[in-house]
Design an enzyme around this catalytic site. Structure first.
Site, short mmCIF file in Angstrom:
data_model
loop_
_atom_site.label_atom_id
_atom_site.label_comp_id
_atom_site.label_asym_id
_atom_site.label_seq_id
_atom_site.Cartn_x
_atom_site.Cartn_y
_atom_site.Cartn_z
N SER A 48 0.82 -1.22 0.00
CA SER A 48 0.00 0.00 0.00
C SER A 48 0.85 1.26 0.00
CB SER A 48 -0.92 0.01 1.23
OG SER A 48 -1.77 -1.11 1.20
N ASN A 49 2.00 1.23 0.71
CA ASN A 49 2.85 2.42 0.78
C ASN A 49 3.63 2.69 -0.50
OD1 ASN A 49 2.66 3.50 3.67
ND2 ASN A 49 2.86 1.30 3.96
N LYS A 167 0.06 -11.12 5.83
CA LYS A 167 0.35 -9.80 6.40
C LYS A 167 -1.00 -9.23 6.83
CE LYS A 167 1.57 -5.07 5.66
NZ LYS A 167 1.49 -3.92 4.78
N SER A 169 -2.88 -6.15 8.54
CA SER A 169 -2.73 -4.75 8.92
C SER A 169 -3.92 -4.21 9.71
CB SER A 169 -2.54 -3.89 7.65
OG SER A 169 -1.39 -4.32 6.95
N GLY A 193 1.14 -6.05 10.38
CA GLY A 193 1.16 -5.09 9.29
C GLY A 193 1.37 -3.66 9.73
N VAL A 210 5.70 -6.08 8.74
CA VAL A 210 5.83 -5.23 7.56
C VAL A 210 5.28 -3.87 7.99
CG1 VAL A 210 5.18 -4.86 5.15
CG2 VAL A 210 5.50 -7.20 6.02
#
Length: 298
Positions: A48-49, A167, A169, A193, A210
């Site tokens: 996403s980043n 992962k 989040s 996440g 992450v």
């Protein structure tokens, strides 16, 4: 069985753009050079980043290739290959494997979220994992997708021989604990996440993290990882407390524009985001900076 150990910290890399919003591969290589001295387990590209929804398919593959060339072989490369359709996800996953990814990170399809039942998601991930030449990590990020990968689907998918882990989040620590507990007989690894609940996740048996904040404070996050593994819980707790507010500020509060701004204060290239993401206002920059200062990072 799998031989890939996901234990450790992975920064989900930002994608650097030039002032004209083109991918800036020179700045990407510069950031990778700076990250090389931090004991990360590996890197995540196009999470996403990484602003992956704003990149063309060819750009996504070029970013993976660029990072693979710069990354030592002992560092894992996880690449975000998720697309909305199963067919497109399979094609992207195969291409990313060819470009050098070690593991595919596959986000939940979500545009037709009302139809994304547990059964539909199990079928999607099963077909992707069957076709993928590299192991798959599930990726649940409800803040962006408004869709939590259902626990029952995770437990079913954990039995797939080519699905390595998840992962998560969402920040629901009960759910993370249950995933670890109920997959203990499988070869399945749970990654936190976000930096805000990293210690809590480790306490419940998560393998790694992450964390967006690792783009900025990679050293301290690797230190937290080490303290948890060595049982230094008091020191780990003190460090975790100082990471929560900065992490919230570069994720929920100010998002990727905030993350990129903070990177610049710590010697990395942040630069602009792609439109329609907009830069922070001067007052937002001031608030962001004071959050890092108040916790002793600046």
């Amino acid at each position: 069985g799998h031989t890939i150990d996901l234990g450790g910290i992975f920064p989900p890399l930002t994608t650097p753009f030039s002032p004209t919003q083109e991918v800036d591969y020179t700045q990407l290589e510069g950031n990778l050079c700076r990250y090389a001295s931090i004991p990360f387990r590996g890197l995540v590209v196009l999470g996403s980043n990484g602003e992956y929804p704003y990149l063309a398919p060819q750009e996504r593959l070029e970013v993976v290739s660029c990072v693979r060339r710069a990354l030592p072989r002992d560092r894992l490369l996880l690449a975000g290959s998720g697309c909305e359709s199963t067919q497109a996800t399979i094609k992207m996953t195969v291409s990313m494997a060819e470009a050098g990814a070690d593991v595919a990170l596959v986000v939940t399809p979500c545009y037709y979220r009302g139809a994304m039942t547990s059964a539909a998601l199990v079928q999607h991930y099963t077909e992707v994992a069957d076709a993928s030449p590299i192991p798959v990590v599930l990726y649940s990020v409800p803040a962006n997708t408004s869709l939590d990968l259902p626990l029952e689907a995770v437990l079913t998918l954990a039995q797939h021989p080519n699905i390595l882990g998840i992962k998560d989040s969402g920040g629901d620590i009960t759910r993370i604990g249950l995933m670890v507990h109920k997959t203990r007989k499988e070869d399945f690894q749970v990654l936190a996440g976000s930096a805000s609940f990293l210690l809590a996740s480790y306490a419940l048996g998560a393998s790694g993290g992450v964390c967006a904040l690792a783009n900025v404070l990679g050293g301290p996050l690797c230190q937290l990882d080490r303290l948890c593994r060595e049982g230094g819980w008091q020191e780990a707790r003190d460090l975790q407390h100082r990471l929560i507010e900065p992490n919230v500020s570069v994720t929920r509060r100010f998002g990727i524009p905030g993350l990129k701004k903070a990177m610049e204060w710590f010697g990395y290239y942040g630069g602009p985001c792609r439109a329609p993401l907009t830069p922070l206002s001067p007052s937002q920059v001031e608030e962001l900076r004071s959050t890092f200062s108040a916790n002793g990072w600046l």
